[in-house]
Design a protein around this motif. Structure first.
Motif, short mmCIF file in Angstrom:
data_model
loop_
_atom_site.label_atom_id
_atom_site.label_comp_id
_atom_site.label_asym_id
_atom_site.label_seq_id
_atom_site.Cartn_x
_atom_site.Cartn_y
_atom_site.Cartn_z
N ARG A 42 36.41 41.52 50.36
CA ARG A 42 37.04 40.79 49.26
C ARG A 42 37.84 41.75 48.37
NH1 ARG A 42 34.68 38.13 44.75
NH2 ARG A 42 32.63 38.97 45.21
N ASP A 45 41.01 42.61 50.19
CA ASP A 45 41.97 41.50 50.14
C ASP A 45 42.62 41.39 48.75
OD1 ASP A 45 41.44 40.92 52.76
OD2 ASP A 45 39.99 39.33 52.31
N LYS A 49 46.67 41.62 48.06
CA LYS A 49 47.44 40.62 47.30
C LYS A 49 48.17 41.28 46.12
CE LYS A 49 45.65 35.99 47.82
NZ LYS A 49 44.26 36.21 48.30
#
Ligand SMILES: [Zn+2]
Length: 457
Positions: A42, A45, A49
């Motif tokens: 997570r 990610d 982003k």
């Protein structure tokens, strides 16, 4: 002025920069514990982003362990790679934290505002200094300052098992003109520091075998060879009484610190008294004739890390043990060659073995030479000037007593020099309860990268 506009933007948007760091700090990316595997993914990610929002083409590349984040962006100028790590250390002992480690908070302290959370300093706060500098640049100019690659690891705190294979497999896209690494601290608060040299490491462990079995010290005491006595004699022969290592050839490849660098170190604000007193010393105990900083940064060491054998329980036992054990590590500097040093160390021990004793060498075959940066590269002087401008204090090229293997890997695997600049402070409690990062480190760190990129990108 292009740079002035970027610096102004950094100042205006500091609250948002802190908010973004807090978001990343809320993700418990503890790499060593399999229970947090999904959280590591997570965090990767989240970073992908965020980099994409700055115009990087970014991905979280799968590895047998945790993903590597790689982002490419910008164009023109010299290709620069930035390295940091998004994984963090475990938080135990939890009861020593004043608040939940993954519930970050900005706190007012007598020494100024701090961001309190696991990973705030090591290394999420530090890596975000670079990302935020890129963001401000992009906001002001509509483009990044040059061709940049951002490379963020998720296994730094758990031995980096995937790092070398990943670098080999992706060498072409990771090789840049220079690597910037932000994972170090300043030599003293407010003194901007560039690491010019890191010590290497050699590990050894051996067992000295004597009698076939543990012996009764009445039946055999006297005629028997006692392995503990023999190992103590051998260990005592490692150093002379001026703190110098007495292993023949140990100092091959060690260079004296150039006078100019020595003078820089002398004026770098290092508080020798505090450094020594904080652990109960009234004077340095290393090699005579070298300053405390030289002993820590520029001289090699041979340390006994563990020594055991015989009866260790309550009461006494009249035993002559069959074995004695020792663990050793050496810190290496300059051009010392770990393999060569291992041979010399073993020869030293074996030459001192008495008849009827024998040695087995137990594992730990890893070793790494020191990493000595090419500080004559123009980027070092450019960064020194940029840092001095920002901190209003002459930046110094320091040494480091520890080892940061990534700098060495960049050189050995990708043929790329590295420049290590970090804004952490020694009281950040990294790896410990109540870790923090000074808001001043974060803010001035972002501004520092903007200034450095303006000069070198
Ligand atoms: Zn770190």
């Amino acid at each position: 002025m292009i740079l002035d506009a970027v610096l102004a933007r950094i100042d205006e948007t500091l609250p948002q920069s802190i908010d973004r760091l807090m978001e990343l700090l809320r993700i418990p990316s503890i790499s060593t514990d399999p229970a947090y595997r999904a959280d590591c993914a997570r965090a990767a990610d989240w970073l992908v982003k965020d980099l994409e929002s700055l115009g990087f083409s970014a991905r979280a590349a799968a590895t047998p362990g945790h993903p590597m984040v790689v982002g490419h962006g910008g164009e023109g100028g010299r290709h620069i790679l930035f390295y940091g790590h998004y994984d963090v250390q475990p938080v135990d002992p939890l009861d020593l934290w004043d608040r939940p480690p993954f519930d970050p908070e900005v706190q007012q302290t007598p020494k100024g505002r701090v961001i309190r959370a696991r990973g705030a300093s090591d290394d999420k706060g530090q890596l975000m200094t670079f990302v935020e500098a890129c963001r401000a640049w992009k906001a002001v100019h509509g483009a990044l300052p040059g061709k940049l690659t951002i490379f963020l690891e998720g296994e730094e705190e758990s031995g980096s098992p995937s790092l070398i294979p990943f670098m080999r497999d992706n060498a072409a896209e990771l090789t840049a003109g220079l690597a910037l690494i932000c994972d170090t601290s300043m030599v003293s608060p407010g003194v901007p520091s560039i690491a010019g040299q890191l010590r290497g490491m050699l590990k050894e462990e051996f067992t000295l075998h004597g009698p076939r079995i543990d012996l009764h010290s009445g039946h055999y005491g006297g005629p028997a060879l006692n392995p503990l006595r023999e190992i103590a004699r051998i260990i005592a022969s490692f150093h002379d009484d001026r703190g110098r290592v007495a292993v023949e050839g140990f100092y091959d490849g060690v260079h004296e610190v150039p006078e100019a660098l020595k003078r820089q170190w002398e004026s770098c604000g290092f508080d020798e008294k505090d450094y020594l007193e904080s652990v109960g010393f009234t004077r340095p105990h290393g090699e005579a004739g070298y300053s405390t900083l030289e002993q820590q940064w520029a001289r090699p060491t041979l340390e006994i890390n563990g020594l055991w054998g015989g009866y260790q329980g309550a009461g006494s036992k009249t035993v002559i043990p069959a074995e004695a054990h020792c663990k050793i590590t050496c810190r290496l500097v300059g051009d010392m060659d770990p393999a060569d040093l291992r041979r010399k160390l073993r020869a030293h021990v074996e030459a001192r073995l008495p008849q009827d004793a024998r040695i087995t060498w137990d594992g730990h075959l890893d070793g790494a030479p020191a990493a000595v940066m090419d500080t004559s590269r123009p980027e070092f002087e450019a960064a020194r000037q940029a840092l001095s401008d920002e901190w209003q204090r002459e930046a110094v090229i320091v040494g480091m007593g520890g080892s940061i293997p990534i700098a060495r890997y960049f050189k050995d695997i990708l043929g790329m020099d590295a420049m290590l600049i970090g804004f952490a402070n020694d009281d950040d409690a990294i790896h410990s309860p109540n870790e923090k990062y000074d808001v001043a480190s974060f803010h001035k760190g972002i501004r520092s990268w903007a200034r450095i990129l303006a000069r070198i990108a």
